[in-house]
Design an enzyme around this catalytic site. Structure first.
Site, PDB file in Angstrom:
ATOM      1  N   CYS A 145      11.103 -16.411  35.541  1.00 44.14           N
ATOM      2  CA  CYS A 145      11.638 -15.974  36.835  1.00 44.14           C
ATOM      3  C   CYS A 145      13.031 -16.572  37.038  1.00 44.14           C
ATOM      4  O   CYS A 145      13.251 -17.756  36.773  1.00 44.14           O
ATOM      5  CB  CYS A 145      10.696 -16.423  37.955  1.00 44.14           C
ATOM      6  SG  CYS A 145      11.212 -15.816  39.566  1.00 44.14           S
ATOM      7  N   CYS A 165       7.328 -24.286  41.100  1.00 49.70           N
ATOM      8  CA  CYS A 165       6.674 -23.156  40.433  1.00 49.70           C
ATOM      9  C   CYS A 165       6.657 -23.231  38.905  1.00 49.70           C
ATOM     10  O   CYS A 165       7.688 -23.451  38.262  1.00 49.70           O
ATOM     11  CB  CYS A 165       7.341 -21.853  40.883  1.00 49.70           C
ATOM     12  SG  CYS A 165       6.447 -20.402  40.295  1.00 49.70           S
TER      13      CYS A 165
HETATM   14  N1  SAM Z   1       7.701 -14.376  43.062  1.00 49.17           N
HETATM   15  C1  SAM Z   1       7.220 -13.987  44.314  1.00 49.17           C
HETATM   16  C2  SAM Z   1       7.762 -14.832  45.437  1.00 49.17           C
HETATM   17  O1  SAM Z   1       8.039 -16.003  45.226  1.00 49.17           O
HETATM   18  O2  SAM Z   1       7.837 -14.304  46.535  1.00 49.17           O
HETATM   19  C3  SAM Z   1       5.725 -13.977  44.400  1.00 49.17           C
HETATM   20  C4  SAM Z   1       4.881 -14.968  43.650  1.00 49.17           C
HETATM   21  S1  SAM Z   1       5.008 -16.645  44.177  1.00 49.17           S
HETATM   22  C5  SAM Z   1       4.162 -17.432  42.892  1.00 49.17           C
HETATM   23  C6  SAM Z   1       3.946 -16.699  45.590  1.00 49.17           C
HETATM   24  C7  SAM Z   1       3.742 -18.013  46.290  1.00 49.17           C
HETATM   25  O3  SAM Z   1       2.875 -18.849  45.553  1.00 49.17           O
HETATM   26  C8  SAM Z   1       4.934 -18.892  46.555  1.00 49.17           C
HETATM   27  O4  SAM Z   1       5.676 -18.453  47.649  1.00 49.17           O
HETATM   28  C9  SAM Z   1       4.268 -20.221  46.849  1.00 49.17           C
HETATM   29  O5  SAM Z   1       3.972 -20.327  48.227  1.00 49.17           O
HETATM   30  C10 SAM Z   1       2.976 -20.156  46.038  1.00 49.17           C
HETATM   31  N2  SAM Z   1       3.015 -21.096  44.911  1.00 49.17           N
HETATM   32  C11 SAM Z   1       3.705 -20.948  43.757  1.00 49.17           C
HETATM   33  N3  SAM Z   1       3.533 -22.015  42.956  1.00 49.17           N
HETATM   34  C12 SAM Z   1       2.711 -22.866  43.613  1.00 49.17           C
HETATM   35  C13 SAM Z   1       2.192 -24.151  43.314  1.00 49.17           C
HETATM   36  N4  SAM Z   1       2.487 -24.786  42.187  1.00 49.17           N
HETATM   37  N5  SAM Z   1       1.370 -24.746  44.204  1.00 49.17           N
HETATM   38  C14 SAM Z   1       1.080 -24.105  45.365  1.00 49.17           C
HETATM   39  N6  SAM Z   1       1.557 -22.899  45.703  1.00 49.17           N
HETATM   40  C15 SAM Z   1       2.369 -22.284  44.848  1.00 49.17           C
HETATM   41 FE1  SF4 Z   2       9.730 -16.965  40.921  1.00 49.63          FE
HETATM   42 FE2  SF4 Z   2       7.821 -18.747  41.242  1.00 49.63          FE
HETATM   43 FE3  SF4 Z   2       9.837 -18.700  42.937  1.00 49.63          FE
HETATM   44 FE4  SF4 Z   2       8.019 -16.665  42.943  1.00 49.63          FE
HETATM   45  S1  SF4 Z   2       7.661 -18.809  43.476  1.00 49.63           S
HETATM   46  S2  SF4 Z   2      10.247 -16.504  43.036  1.00 49.63           S
HETATM   47  S3  SF4 Z   2       7.524 -16.605  40.762  1.00 49.63           S
HETATM   48  S4  SF4 Z   2       9.970 -19.165  40.748  1.00 49.63           S
END
Ligand code: SAM
Ligand code: SF4
Ligand code: DTB
Length: 343
Positions: free
Chosen positions: A55, A62
């Protein structure tokens, strides 16, 4: 009569809720919860990562950000057929909503037709659909609405102030713009955030105030507990006091009493007692299935065993409040006739 929904919460009022003794806060949250929901029903959604890793965004929490070395196996956009097979499996194991997530800044024109086909196909299986694809243009949002998308997940993640410390490749207002497109197109809004990222108490207040003061509360509010990912800048952040997590759930319930509050990422690190406290504090939705997007989740069988021990049942489909009230009153009427017939 239920209390009217508010969209004018002030920081000091939210701070006062957080300052309540734990039992007083939970009592208030649970009492309000019962005015709007069946207290023993929990909505279950299953997640699938339809495009994984690489990403361009730099979200410090993330596993999928291309900016950090997290040893994640990247995958290009899945075939529509594969997504529909996974959706059928989720339906067979009892999920009512299927959420598809992609590690994109925004969907490309090239990938968009496949995304629309996924929405139509999952819907045709009789599941509610949810997508989280990053930023959307107005046109893309309208196309998703026309394909029948029920929910769009787009988190504000934290307070406006802390946001800039966690993500530098986009800003808070861009997030709000996408949420506005989603609302205007008539798609239901799923928006929440993450706690346990080293944010201050003021950040938690600001985060919940932003959500509660949106023109309309999100129908679904995911509260994610940070899952610490090796290789990300937040890998060693200090642990959150578990009671503070429960307090955040309770305050979300009080500020947005009609919304589903989802106990989201981080459940695997919680024991059964902690999850039961979160349900008591007003959480009434979970991600169900052995995997979230890239990290693991409690086994579906364990969740069903926990539901059984707590007398909780999965909510079938989004039950509208009025429908629920109708169910309650017909039940009450039946109970009344049973009681009077006995005399
Ligand atoms: N990429 C898109 C975005 O960021 O809008 C959608 C997927 S993203 C993985 C969705 C949500 O997952 C993030 O906004 C965050 O709140 C949650 N998330 C991602 N990684 C995480 C982690 N390690 N622990 C807890 N929540 C997480
Ligand atoms: Fe990309 Fe992860 Fe951020 Fe979603 S939360 S925009 S998957 S880096
Ligand atoms: C949300 O708020 N939480 C979900 C969903 N929306 C897309 C994602 C949780 C991701 C947890 C980390 C992972 O599995 O990569």
């Amino acid at each position: 009569m239920s209390a009217p929904l508010r969209h004018d919460w002030q920081n000091h009022e939210i701070e006062a809720l957080f300052a309540l003794p734990f039992n007083d806060l939970l009592f208030q949250a649970q009492s309000l919860h019962r005015q709007y929901f069946d207290p023993n029903a929990v909505q279950v959604s299953t997640l699938l990562s339809i495009k994984t890793g690489a990403c361009p965004e730099d979200c410090k929490y993330c596993s999928q950000s291309g900016h950090y070395n997290t040893e994640l196996k990247k995958e290009k956009l899945l075939e529509v057929e594969k997504v529909l097979q996974e959706a059928q499996r989720a339906k067979d194991s009892g999920a009512s909503r299927f959420c598809m997530g992609a590690a994109w800044k925004h969907p490309s024109q090239k990938d968009f037709p496949a995304v629309l086909a996924m929405v139509k196909g999952v819907r045709a299986l009789g599941l509610e659909t949810c997508m989280t694809l990053g930023q959307l243009s107005r046109e893309q949002t309208e196309a998703l609405a026309a394909a029948g998308l029920d929910y769009y997940n787009h988190n504000i993640d934290t307070s406006r102030e802390y946001y800039a410390k966690i993500i530098t490749t986009r800003n808070f207002d861009e997030r709000l713009d996408t949420l506005d497109h989603v609302r205007t197109a008539g798609i239901k809004v799923c928006s929440g955030g993450i706690v346990g990222m080293g944010e201050s108490q003021n950040d938690r207040v600001g985060f919940l105030r932003e959500l509660a003061n949106l023109p309309q509360h999100p129908e679904s509010v995911p509260i994610n507990h940070l899952v610490k990912i090796k290789g990300t800048p937040l890998q060693d952040v200090a642990d959150l006091d578990p009671f503070d997590f429960v307090r955040i759930v309770a305050v979300a319930r009080i500020l947005m009493p009609k919304s589903h509050v989802r106990l989201s990422a981080g459940r695997e690190q919680m024991n059964d007692q902690m999850q039961a406290l979160c349900f008591f504090a007003g959480a009434n939705s979970i991600f169900y299935g052995d995997k979230l997007l890239t990290t693991s989740n409690p086994l579906a069988n364990d969740d069903m065993a926990l539901f059984k021990r707590l007398g909780i049942h999965p909510e079938s489909r989004t039950v509208h409040e009025e429908d629920f009230r109708r169910q309650i009153s017909s039940h009450d009427v039946a109970a009344y006739y049973d009681a009077t017939a006995a005399h």
